[in-house]
Enzyme design. Structure first.
Site, PDB file in Angstrom:
ATOM      1  N   HIS A   1       0.697  -1.123  -0.018  1.00  0.00           N
ATOM      2  CA  HIS A   1       0.091   0.165  -0.250  1.00  0.00           C
ATOM      3  C   HIS A   1       1.081   1.328  -0.198  1.00  0.00           C
ATOM      4  O   HIS A   1       0.526   2.244  -0.833  1.00  0.00           O
ATOM      5  CB  HIS A   1      -0.767   0.007   1.239  1.00  0.00           C
ATOM      6  CG  HIS A   1      -1.887  -1.062   1.411  1.00  0.00           C
ATOM      7  ND1 HIS A   1      -1.906  -1.927   2.548  1.00  0.00           N
ATOM      8  CD2 HIS A   1      -3.130  -1.526   0.564  1.00  0.00           C
ATOM      9  CE1 HIS A   1      -2.957  -2.770   2.427  1.00  0.00           C
ATOM     10  NE2 HIS A   1      -3.552  -2.517   1.158  1.00  0.00           N
TER      11      HIS A   1
ATOM     12  N   LYS B   1     -15.924  -8.151   3.429  1.00  0.00           N
ATOM     13  CA  LYS B   1     -14.994  -8.883   4.188  1.00  0.00           C
ATOM     14  C   LYS B   1     -15.071  -8.539   5.694  1.00  0.00           C
ATOM     15  O   LYS B   1     -15.675  -7.186   6.223  1.00  0.00           O
ATOM     16  CB  LYS B   1     -13.557  -8.117   4.151  1.00  0.00           C
ATOM     17  CG  LYS B   1     -12.759  -8.571   2.484  1.00  0.00           C
ATOM     18  CD  LYS B   1     -11.433  -7.878   2.630  1.00  0.00           C
ATOM     19  CE  LYS B   1     -11.021  -7.825   1.141  1.00  0.00           C
ATOM     20  NZ  LYS B   1      -9.930  -6.678   1.207  1.00  0.00           N
TER      21      LYS B   1
ATOM     22  N   ARG C   1      -3.014  -6.438  -8.266  1.00  0.00           N
ATOM     23  CA  ARG C   1      -1.974  -7.084  -8.002  1.00  0.00           C
ATOM     24  C   ARG C   1      -1.837  -8.307  -9.370  1.00  0.00           C
ATOM     25  O   ARG C   1      -3.074  -8.774  -9.796  1.00  0.00           O
ATOM     26  CB  ARG C   1      -2.141  -8.108  -7.029  1.00  0.00           C
ATOM     27  CG  ARG C   1      -1.748  -7.003  -5.668  1.00  0.00           C
ATOM     28  CD  ARG C   1      -2.211  -7.791  -4.488  1.00  0.00           C
ATOM     29  NE  ARG C   1      -3.368  -7.975  -4.663  1.00  0.00           N
ATOM     30  CZ  ARG C   1      -4.340  -8.236  -3.438  1.00  0.00           C
ATOM     31  NH1 ARG C   1      -3.766  -8.347  -2.359  1.00  0.00           N
ATOM     32  NH2 ARG C   1      -5.715  -8.243  -3.447  1.00  0.00           N
TER      33      ARG C   1
ATOM     34  N   SER D   1      -3.179  -8.261   2.600  1.00  0.00           N
ATOM     35  CA  SER D   1      -3.475  -8.104   4.221  1.00  0.00           C
ATOM     36  C   SER D   1      -3.986  -9.506   4.606  1.00  0.00           C
ATOM     37  O   SER D   1      -3.711  -9.582   5.924  1.00  0.00           O
ATOM     38  CB  SER D   1      -4.373  -6.803   4.339  1.00  0.00           C
ATOM     39  OG  SER D   1      -3.948  -5.566   3.734  1.00  0.00           O
TER      40      SER D   1
END
Ligand code: PNS
Length: 161
Positions: A17, A41, A90, A128
């Protein structure tokens, strides 16, 4: 003045990040890192802790502000007079979700643009969620986060047991 908002749950902030924010800060006059909850989430760290950790991690960047938001991202972006969203991409796995999110955000706020920055190759596998899993199983995550983040995560995971 060109402002971009970089939203995320940042649960917790990683070196990946930080790399995105540093690069965005070179592209824009001002970057607002907006910490929100992802309804898809379960968040581990409370939002105020995530904000504090980000402020510490990004303190060296003068044109970066860390804020928190709730509700729709587009409403927050409008409230800050900002029509550019930065998101990180990503490897392959993120594309579908990012594409879908950008289409919905444009439907809700015509004219808003999502800019996808490719993660640096050294962080393309980093997430994360994986760090929370590693930390919960006693793994050393210190190469991917700053010491304060590692401590906050370990303390929270200990509390949860
Ligand atoms: O780091 P994350 O978990 O990928 O961040 C996702 C986040 C918080 C940016 C996203 O869930 C979000 O925008 N939440 C706010 C609610 C919203 O606007 N949802 C519609 C997205 S199309």
């Amino acid at each position: 003045m060109r402002t971009a908002v970089y939203p995320g749950s940042f649960d917790p902030v990683t070196h990946g990040h930080r790399d995105i924010v540093e690069r965005a800060a070179r592209l824009f006059d001002r970057v607002i890192v907006a910490v929100g909850d992802n309804p898809r989430k379960k968040q581990l760290l409370p939002v105020d802790v995530r904000v504090d950790l980000l402020r510490e991690e990004l303190a060296h960047l003068e044109n970066v502000e860390v804020d928190q938001f709730s509700g729709l991202l587009v409403d927050y972006a409008k409230s800050r007079d900002c029509a550019i969203i930065i998101r990180a991409l990503r490897a392959m796995s993120d594309f579908d979700a990012e594409f879908q999110m950008s289409v919905f955000n444009t439907e809700l706020f015509p004219g808003i643009e999502t800019l996808l920055l490719m993660t640096d190759k050294q962080y393309f596998y980093l997430s994360s969620s994986m760090l929370k899993e590693l930390s919960s199983q006693g793994g050393d995550i210190s190469r991917w986060v700053c010491p304060k983040v590692a401590e906050a995560l370990a303390a929270k995971l200990k509390d949860e047991v």
